[in-house]
Every structure is written in structure tokens, then in C-alpha cells.
Design an enzyme around this catalytic site. Sequence first.
Site, PDB file in Angstrom:
ATOM      1  N   ASP A 110      -4.523  -0.855   1.255  1.00  0.00           N
ATOM      2  CA  ASP A 110      -3.983   0.332   0.983  1.00  0.00           C
ATOM      3  C   ASP A 110      -4.698   1.084  -0.539  1.00  0.00           C
ATOM      4  O   ASP A 110      -5.541   0.345  -0.926  1.00  0.00           O
ATOM      5  CB  ASP A 110      -2.437   0.394   0.615  1.00  0.00           C
ATOM      6  N   SER A 111      -4.534   2.029  -0.793  1.00  0.00           N
ATOM      7  CA  SER A 111      -5.221   2.712  -1.788  1.00  0.00           C
ATOM      8  C   SER A 111      -4.524   2.238  -3.186  1.00  0.00           C
ATOM      9  O   SER A 111      -5.471   2.916  -4.391  1.00  0.00           O
ATOM     10  CB  SER A 111      -5.392   4.145  -1.592  1.00  0.00           C
ATOM     11  N   GLY A 154      -1.992   3.941  -4.224  1.00  0.00           N
ATOM     12  CA  GLY A 154      -1.260   5.106  -4.441  1.00  0.00           C
ATOM     13  C   GLY A 154       0.389   4.991  -4.325  1.00  0.00           C
ATOM     14  O   GLY A 154       1.256   5.557  -5.215  1.00  0.00           O
ATOM     15  N   ASP A 194      -4.134   8.955  -2.508  1.00  0.00           N
ATOM     16  CA  ASP A 194      -2.992  10.094  -2.155  1.00  0.00           C
ATOM     17  C   ASP A 194      -2.046   9.910  -3.118  1.00  0.00           C
ATOM     18  O   ASP A 194      -1.639   9.010  -3.767  1.00  0.00           O
ATOM     19  CB  ASP A 194      -2.538   9.966  -0.703  1.00  0.00           C
ATOM     20  N   GLN A 229       0.391  14.162   4.089  1.00  0.00           N
ATOM     21  CA  GLN A 229       1.581  14.056   3.310  1.00  0.00           C
ATOM     22  C   GLN A 229       2.279  15.557   3.696  1.00  0.00           C
ATOM     23  O   GLN A 229       2.365  16.106   4.720  1.00  0.00           O
ATOM     24  CB  GLN A 229       1.064  13.843   1.634  1.00  0.00           C
ATOM     25  N   ASP A 264       3.127  -1.270   9.213  1.00  0.00           N
ATOM     26  CA  ASP A 264       3.162  -2.335   8.152  1.00  0.00           C
ATOM     27  C   ASP A 264       4.598  -2.173   7.447  1.00  0.00           C
ATOM     28  O   ASP A 264       4.790  -1.098   7.498  1.00  0.00           O
ATOM     29  CB  ASP A 264       2.113  -2.271   7.185  1.00  0.00           C
ATOM     30  N   HIS A 295       9.624 -16.895  11.137  1.00  0.00           N
ATOM     31  CA  HIS A 295      10.467 -16.642  12.327  1.00  0.00           C
ATOM     32  C   HIS A 295      10.116 -15.047  12.307  1.00  0.00           C
ATOM     33  O   HIS A 295       9.978 -14.433  13.483  1.00  0.00           O
ATOM     34  CB  HIS A 295      11.773 -16.763  11.982  1.00  0.00           C
TER      35      HIS A 295
END
Length: 377
Positions: free
Chosen positions: A92-93, A95, A146, A194, A271, A341
Site C-alpha cells: 500500500d502507499s 495513505g 492518495d 476515491q 485484502d 484456520h
Amino acid sequence: MQFTLQHTDSATDARAGVITTDHGQIQTPIFMPVGTLGTVKGVHQQELKEQVRAQIILGNTYHLYLRPGMEVMEAAGGLHKFMNWEEPILTDSGGYQVFSLAHRRKITEEGATFASHIDGSKHLFSPESSLAIQRSIGADIVMAFDECPPYPSTHEYAENSMHLTHRWLERCVTYMRDSPPKYGHSQALFPIVQGGSYDDLRKKSCEFIAAQDQPGNAIGGLSVGEPIPDMYRITQLCCDILPKEKPRYLMGVGTPANILECIARGVDMFDCVLPSRNARHGMLYTRQGIINIRNAKWKNDHSAIDDHADAAPTSRLHSKAYLCHLIRCGELLAGQLATLHNLTFYLSLVREARRRILDGTFATWKDAVVPQLEQKR
């Protein structure tokens, strides 16, 4: 990076495809375990590959920048070598972490200045510095920097934030064009849609992001407190606009039911910290619903944690009573077994979704299984 769209479900917008990176292929739809600090908490990399059967994992730009730092990361040869993981990685960035530090950061045109949650030291993340860090980490897929607006936001705030994200994206595209990767493998930039919960802004953002013609696209700013129907509505709107020939990544989502519903709307990649974070608190996801393994009802239940053929081997070997005992005693093994699990369950669920898309039974299967997944046991 290349994306091959193999099949689209006839009754929904669900898709099956293959993403090809320099570190291997990813069969979609896919769930990506979150490895914030170069580790999926409580799970060894060998277990991730052999039991969970993860095809790609996440690294976190903000956290890896602070610890261990890019000097260590570059000396190791990037995150793949640092953590001994040769499969694909997405970063990720930073942000979202900056968004979560609302009381510790200031956003300007240049970027976001924030105070470290570790020692209070001041740092600046800009589109360029975020991608420079991601170059040093060496992920196969990197995210544009972002701003993630909070929920709820006024239309004016969400619009101004969206335009800032778009201006930052143009700087990200320029930086990626002008800077080479560091470790001999390619890196693909994903812009992020966004626009808050406003349909008109989401439409504008999708059109702007699509026009950048990057290898894939992400939908951000969801799962931040908005009602679930709003999440589904916005996801559908975005998937209707974003290019069909490129993978679509819905960031930070979500429960097993959320994932199946958003696969049905055309999302390819997911994710979320839920399966691993909730595991450490005793929440298990199963095909029959959600189990709180701390509850006394499991104290003398000697049936397997999960005896499904796709369950983690440890879930078939150990009983609910044993895991109930471990987690009540605070044993470290409890979090490890529960995390194995949950992650195995998430990965097996998206694998089955993929099989159902390919054989034409996804819609009826999804409608039957979602109510079961949401039950509290």
C-alpha cells in the site's frame, strides 16, 4: 504485469482471470493476507505457501519505512529477500495509515506530514517519497499515494479530497515513468478511486483513473464506517466504469460475505486484516458461520476445528475444545492456529468462487452460501 480475463459469470459480473508478475502468477479472484511489518502475524512463510496457499501478500509502506527502514531493506535486496518470500507482493502507499493518524498529521498539496506512532518524530509522505519507498521495498504491485476521506464527509470535502488524490496520481505516474525499479523485476502502479459515498464523485474518479491507463486499478475509501449497502452500491458503480481488461482491487474488504458479494460485482482482488486480527481474539470463520471460540459452549466440544477438505491441516488435527483452552489461557499457539484456520478458509473460499465462476454455478452457489457465512454460532 499482465492480466488475462478468462471467464465472466453469465448471471453476475464475477470474473476469473490470471495476473502474471515477475514473481509468479495470481489466479483471480484472490484474497491477499496482510503482512504489515514483513510478516503475517503468527504464520511462517512456509505455512503461508503450503497450508494457506497464499499467492500474494501485502507489505505496509508506512510501517516498513519506520521499521526496519529503507537502509536495511535495500541492503537485504528488497522485501522478497528480507522475509524470504518469492511469491508476488503488493505494497500500500501509506495513505491509509496517514488517514488513521488524523490527530497526528497535516495534509497539504505537497503531501502528508505526520508524527510517528512509535516515537513522535515528524515525517513527510508525498506521492514521490511514497513510491520511492515502494521502489526500495520492491513490491510487484505498488499503490498510488492518495487521501482517504473519513466517513461521513461532506460532498465538498470529498470532492476536494478526490481532486487532490488525482493531482497526486499524476505525480505518481510521472515518478514511475522516470524512476527505474531497484531489484531487476518490474513494478506495476495501481491508481486508487476515491470520492467518498457520493455517486457523482465516484463516477468522475473512475473515469479519471481509467484514463491514466495503468496496469490495474483500485477502489479505496470503503469499509471505513459506511453502511454495507453503500459499499456494495459504490463497488458496483466503480466496476461498471473501470476497464474490464484490467484487474480491480477493492482495498480493505472484508468479511467472507462481503468478499463474495463484491466478487459478484466484478472485483478481482481483496485484502483485509479481519481474518488474522480477529483470529487472535478467538473469532473463527467457517462455512457454517462465525464461531467465538472463547465461548463456554466449545469448552468440551472435541470435534475438529474444521473438517472440511480445504481446511488447514491444523484445523483438522485439533479440536474446538483444545483451541478454546489455548485461547482462554493466552497461549501463543492459540493465535497461530486460529490465524492459520482463518486465512486458509479465506483462500479456500475465493478458490471455490473461482471454480464456480468457471463452471457457471457461481450465482446460485453465492446466494446459498452467503447467509450461512453470516450466521453466529
